[in-house]
Design a protein around this motif. Structure first.
Motif, PDB file in Angstrom:
ATOM      1  N   LEU A 121       6.651  -3.722   7.760  1.00 23.00           N
ATOM      2  CA  LEU A 121       5.965  -2.467   7.437  1.00 23.00           C
ATOM      3  C   LEU A 121       5.577  -2.409   5.969  1.00 23.00           C
ATOM      4  N   ASP A 122       6.463  -2.888   5.095  1.00 24.87           N
ATOM      5  CA  ASP A 122       6.148  -2.897   3.663  1.00 24.87           C
ATOM      6  C   ASP A 122       4.916  -3.748   3.387  1.00 24.87           C
ATOM      7  N   ASP A 123       4.844  -4.927   4.035  1.00 21.56           N
ATOM      8  CA  ASP A 123       3.679  -5.788   3.849  1.00 21.56           C
ATOM      9  C   ASP A 123       2.404  -5.110   4.340  1.00 21.56           C
ATOM     10  N   LEU A 124       2.501  -4.458   5.490  1.00 20.10           N
ATOM     11  CA  LEU A 124       1.331  -3.763   6.033  1.00 20.10           C
ATOM     12  C   LEU A 124       0.847  -2.654   5.099  1.00 20.10           C
ATOM     13  N   LEU A 125       1.785  -1.850   4.615  1.00 19.33           N
ATOM     14  CA  LEU A 125       1.412  -0.743   3.744  1.00 19.33           C
ATOM     15  C   LEU A 125       0.818  -1.234   2.434  1.00 19.33           C
TER      16      LEU A 125
END
Length: 389
Positions: A121-125
């Protein structure tokens, strides 16, 4: 060199697996199980493997082979039927061998990840935030807000189009229930910047959509999510519904009761939770801004000092979207209305433009209207998906 004899535990697992194969084969005969003879049982097992279309990996076929051998060795066949049983055994093993190979890769919903790791999720955001800042694409902006907020509130995607914030409460109409009864998701412990992000998301989401319009909106977000997932460290494809799984896992992780979770998730009973992620998949209480009512200040301070769990992924620098503060909104976005799909998109764009102009230094986001051609995730990222310098 001879192979070591299988242990009693291994043999027991072979018998258990063989019994499951036999039970399934007899069930397809649609006759009284009490009338099934040993030779009829073996014929049913043979028919299950001969002529099938599914393909098994060598490891799976090896396990099935042991189950089949165990069944044929244990079957109490008459001496006069021994030759027939041996022929059935060989035909079954030959059919198993023919169906051993490389299965067709999973596609569609079966391949999507429902419980992602927090690093994904961090990478996506981080990727979506850089795209929004560089290109001003409102779809990416809405998707980033969706991934930031929805794992903390646990709404179904359709429920987001009905949600309304009233102070420190999120009022939600419950889908899959007669009359769409309202439920409340508390926001008491949320920081101001996350409350502002929630307001932005509610302002950008179209309202009063028909079933066809919502399907179009949901598929647009899902296709954009599929492309963004190719920029994560794992490159696994996430599902929009994963946010609801994360929220329920977080609620379990912090020790909420089944009744509390059912109330927050909008379930009729407690059994609905069995289909969602377990508490060990949650990100912890700090992620959802949860404070247990029975915790005192000392316990809260101790919990805040806990070290984050070690990442299961390789290290990579990523600009976390959720770490950046949102500016204070200059105006409250106006309500939208209307039944036409394109008009709803335009109204949502105007609201989002008004609220995000300050965030992007006076540069308004792009169009909310979908592109003429639906992107295909299997074709790889398009030129617009290149990361900004």
């Amino acid at each position: 060199m001879s192979r070591a004899a299988a242990s009693s535990t291994t043999l027991k697992s072979y018998r258990r697996g063989g019994a499951m194969l036999v039970k399934a084969a007899i069930g397809r005969l649609e006759i009284d199980p009490a009338s099934v003879t040993p030779i009829l049982m073996l014929e049913a097992l043979r028919n299950d493997f001969v002529g099938g279309k599914s393909v098994w990996t060598p490891n799976t076929a090896c396990v099935y082979r042991q189950h089949i051998r165990t069944v044929f060795e244990a079957a109490p066949v008459e001496a006069s039927e021994k030759e027939h049983a041996d022929r059935l055994r060989q035909e079954t093993l030959d059919a198993l061998k023919e169906r051993t190979g490389t299965p067709v890769p999973a596609r569609g919903a079966s391949k999507k990840v429902l419980v992602p790791m927090r690093e994904e999720l961090d990478d996506l955001l981080g990727h979506l935030r850089s795209k929004v800042a560089g290109h001003g694409d409102i779809i990416d902006f809405v998707l980033a807000l969706y991934l930031l907020i929805m794992p903390r509130v646990g709404l179904r995607p359709i429920e987001l189009t009905w949600a309304e914030r009233q102070g420190n409460s999120l009022i939600v109409k419950t889908a899959k229930r007669d009359g769409r009864p309202q439920r409340i998701v508390p926001l008491e412990n949320w920081p101001e910047n996350y409350l502002f992000a929630l307001d932005l998301l509610l302002a950008a989401i179209p309202r009063d959509l028909s079933e066809k319009q919502f399907t179009k909106f949901r598929n647009l977000l899902a296709s954009r999510l599929a492309r963004a997932c190719k920029w994560t460290r794992t490159r696994r494809r996430l599902c929009l519904y994963c946010c609801r799984h994360i929220a329920i896992a977080n609620w379990r992780d912090v020790g909420m009761s089944s009744h509390e979770i059912a109330q927050l998730a909008g379930h009729v009973g407690l059994a609905g939770q069995l289909h969602y992620a377990r508490g060990r998949s949650g990100y912890g209480g700090r992620y959802i801004f949860y404070k247990h009512p029975q915790q005192d200040n000392e316990n809260l301070a101790a919990a805040a000092a806990n070290v984050e769990p070690k990442s299961q992924l390789p290290a990579r620098a990523a600009s976390g979207f959720e770490e950046a503060d949102f500016p204070v909104p200059s105006a409250t976005p106006a309500e939208t209305s209307g039944s036409d799909g394109e008009e709803l998109w335009r109204q949502a764009r105007e609201k989002a433009d008004k609220e995000t102009e300050e965030m992007f230094g006076g540069r308004p986001p792009g169009s909310l209207l979908p592109r003429p051609k639906k992107p295909n995730p299997d074709e790889g990222p398009d030129p617009d998906d290149e990361p900004s310098a």
